[in-house]
Every structure is written in C-alpha cells, then in structure tokens.
Motif scaffolding. Structure first.
Motif, mmCIF file in Angstrom:
data_model
loop_
_atom_site.group_PDB
_atom_site.id
_atom_site.type_symbol
_atom_site.label_atom_id
_atom_site.label_comp_id
_atom_site.label_asym_id
_atom_site.label_seq_id
_atom_site.Cartn_x
_atom_site.Cartn_y
_atom_site.Cartn_z
ATOM 1 N N ASP A 102 0.911 -1.218 0.307
ATOM 2 C CA ASP A 102 0.241 -0.030 -0.017
ATOM 3 C C ASP A 102 0.750 0.842 -0.050
ATOM 4 N N GLY A 103 2.576 1.003 -0.597
ATOM 5 C CA GLY A 103 3.076 1.878 -0.479
ATOM 6 C C GLY A 103 3.674 2.240 0.839
ATOM 7 N N GLY A 104 3.858 1.463 2.154
ATOM 8 C CA GLY A 104 4.762 1.297 3.076
ATOM 9 C C GLY A 104 4.831 3.136 4.044
ATOM 10 N N PHE A 105 5.829 3.806 2.972
ATOM 11 C CA PHE A 105 6.415 5.188 3.938
ATOM 12 C C PHE A 105 6.380 6.048 3.132
ATOM 13 N N GLU A 106 6.132 7.156 3.324
ATOM 14 C CA GLU A 106 6.816 8.129 2.403
ATOM 15 C C GLU A 106 6.619 9.629 3.638
ATOM 16 N N ALA A 107 7.329 10.234 2.865
ATOM 17 C CA ALA A 107 7.305 11.786 3.115
ATOM 18 C C ALA A 107 8.358 13.059 2.534
ATOM 19 N N ASN A 108 7.520 13.807 2.753
ATOM 20 C CA ASN A 108 7.769 15.154 2.344
ATOM 21 C C ASN A 108 7.957 16.339 2.788
ATOM 22 N N PRO A 109 9.303 17.111 2.173
ATOM 23 C CA PRO A 109 9.470 17.848 3.384
ATOM 24 C C PRO A 109 8.768 19.184 3.165
ATOM 25 N N VAL A 110 8.112 19.905 4.449
ATOM 26 C CA VAL A 110 6.924 20.783 4.817
ATOM 27 C C VAL A 110 7.838 22.105 3.807
ATOM 28 N N VAL A 111 9.026 22.682 3.691
ATOM 29 C CA VAL A 111 9.408 23.021 2.928
ATOM 30 C C VAL A 111 11.105 22.693 2.399
ATOM 31 N N HIS A 112 10.958 22.684 0.465
ATOM 32 C CA HIS A 112 11.753 22.519 0.444
ATOM 33 C C HIS A 112 12.496 23.154 1.001
ATOM 34 N N TYR A 113 14.522 22.653 0.967
ATOM 35 C CA TYR A 113 15.939 23.452 0.795
ATOM 36 C C TYR A 113 16.793 22.703 0.263
ATOM 37 N N ASP A 114 17.699 23.906 -0.406
ATOM 38 C CA ASP A 114 18.499 22.896 -1.268
ATOM 39 C C ASP A 114 20.071 22.377 -0.698
ATOM 40 N N ASP A 115 19.303 22.661 0.423
ATOM 41 C CA ASP A 115 20.927 21.757 1.383
ATOM 42 C C ASP A 115 20.238 21.248 2.535
ATOM 43 N N VAL A 116 20.050 19.995 2.608
ATOM 44 C CA VAL A 116 19.111 19.502 3.416
ATOM 45 C C VAL A 116 20.119 19.384 4.891
ATOM 46 N N VAL A 117 19.671 19.878 6.218
ATOM 47 C CA VAL A 117 19.905 19.215 7.129
ATOM 48 C C VAL A 117 18.741 18.474 8.413
ATOM 49 N N ASP A 118 19.659 17.536 9.456
ATOM 50 C CA ASP A 118 18.985 16.905 9.925
ATOM 51 C C ASP A 118 17.485 17.571 10.932
ATOM 52 N N THR A 119 17.689 19.222 11.441
ATOM 53 C CA THR A 119 16.158 20.252 11.673
ATOM 54 C C THR A 119 15.682 19.922 10.756
ATOM 55 N N ASN A 121 12.080 20.023 8.543
ATOM 56 C CA ASN A 121 10.824 18.938 8.667
ATOM 57 C C ASN A 121 10.220 18.659 7.595
ATOM 58 N N TYR A 122 9.298 17.136 7.882
ATOM 59 C CA TYR A 122 8.633 16.571 7.030
ATOM 60 C C TYR A 122 7.336 16.115 7.629
ATOM 61 N N LEU A 123 6.964 16.052 6.744
ATOM 62 C CA LEU A 123 4.906 15.676 6.873
ATOM 63 C C LEU A 123 5.168 14.454 6.385
ATOM 64 N N ALA A 124 4.643 12.964 7.117
ATOM 65 C CA ALA A 124 5.074 11.359 6.824
ATOM 66 C C ALA A 124 3.793 11.162 6.712
ATOM 67 N N THR A 125 3.651 9.926 6.002
ATOM 68 C CA THR A 125 2.638 9.213 6.034
ATOM 69 C C THR A 125 3.109 7.094 6.430
ATOM 70 N N LEU A 126 3.073 6.780 7.533
ATOM 71 C CA LEU A 126 3.091 5.196 7.760
ATOM 72 C C LEU A 126 2.343 4.121 7.963
ATOM 73 N N ARG A 127 2.437 3.303 6.852
ATOM 74 C CA ARG A 127 1.557 2.524 6.492
ATOM 75 C C ARG A 127 2.103 0.926 7.132
ATOM 76 N N LEU A 128 1.263 1.040 8.074
ATOM 77 C CA LEU A 128 1.540 -0.463 8.698
ATOM 78 C C LEU A 128 0.946 -1.213 8.722
ATOM 79 N N MET A 129 1.169 -2.766 9.086
ATOM 80 C CA MET A 129 0.710 -3.744 9.259
ATOM 81 C C MET A 129 0.252 -4.269 11.149
ATOM 82 N N GLU A 130 -0.150 -4.778 11.923
ATOM 83 C CA GLU A 130 0.079 -5.392 12.805
ATOM 84 C C GLU A 130 0.038 -7.124 12.421
ATOM 85 N N ILE A 131 1.366 -7.510 13.419
ATOM 86 C CA ILE A 131 1.049 -8.948 13.386
ATOM 87 C C ILE A 131 1.159 -9.861 14.118
#
Length: 131
Positions: A102-119, A121-131
């Motif tokens: 179903d796509g698993g994991f996707e993330a997109n930056p809140v604001v796109h920067y040319d110089d990416v750093v660990d701080t 921010n991103y919006l993410a969707t996590l598609r998990l399944m309980e086992i």
C-alpha cells in the motif's frame, strides 16, 4: 500521548499529532457467503489473525511534522524486507511491519531546501500492519 516506533534498542518518537486514520475501517471477523446451485446459502466465518492496518498520518499540512533525522531512520527501517517493529500507540504496544503493498512509507519536506539538514521538517505517512 506519545507515539513511538522501535526496533531493538533504537526507538524513535513520532509526532503525537499523527492520527490512526483507518482505526475503525477493520473488522476482526472474515466472512464469505455463497449460494449453491440449489439456492442454499453457505456462510463461512472466522476470526482474523493479524493483518490489521495502521495508517498514521497528519490531519493536515500544519500538523504531524517530523524532523529529517527521524525520517531517515524510518526510511532505513522501511528498506528492510519484513522488518518487525514495536509500535506504542494509545498506551498499547503492537508488533507491526510495513504495508509495502500500500506504499509503506512516504515523506515530503514541509519546505524544500537545497541544503538539507537533520532539523528540516517533513510530513510523513506510515502504512503499517499489525502481525
């Protein structure tokens, strides 16, 4: 209440603004119904064992932001086939895997920067399944 995802000793804290969007779209019973050639109804029913979908996503573009370092860790876990993780959600621990079909994991930056750093921010969707 905090939401965490862990593999072994490595734990990441997810945004508490993520919500379980398909929490009420799953039934613990599987059932089929067929008619025979005589018109009789044959019904088969059983309890489902595992497979409950858990989709965690932000309610909108203004909530559920996660830092790039968290996104990198999630991406690393998603790159491992069959990776089992412990999700703590609503005070309950669940063993989960990614729903890659179903796509698993996707993330997109809140604001796109040319110089990416660990701080960043991103919006993410996590598609998990309980086992």
């Amino acid at each position: 209440m905090s939401i965490t995802l862990a593999v072994g000793a490595t734990t990441v804290t997810l945004s508490s603004a993520l919500y379980w969007s398909d929490e009420n779209n799953w039934a613990p019973v599987e059932q089929t119904a067929e008619r025979t050639i005589t018109g009789a109804m044959i019904i088969s029913a059983a309890q489902r064992i595992g497979g409950r979908p858990i989709t965690l996503e932000p309610a909108d573009d203004e909530s559920g932001w996660m830092r790039r370092d968290v996104i990198d860790q999630l991406r690393n876990w998603a790159a491992v086939a069959g990776q089992q993780m412990t999700l703590t959600l609503c005070g309950q621990e669940r063993t989960v895997i990614w729903r890659h079909q179903d796509g698993g994991f996707e993330a997109n930056p809140v604001v796109h920067y040319d110089d990416v750093v660990d701080t960043d921010n991103y919006l993410a969707t996590l598609r998990l399944m309980e086992i």
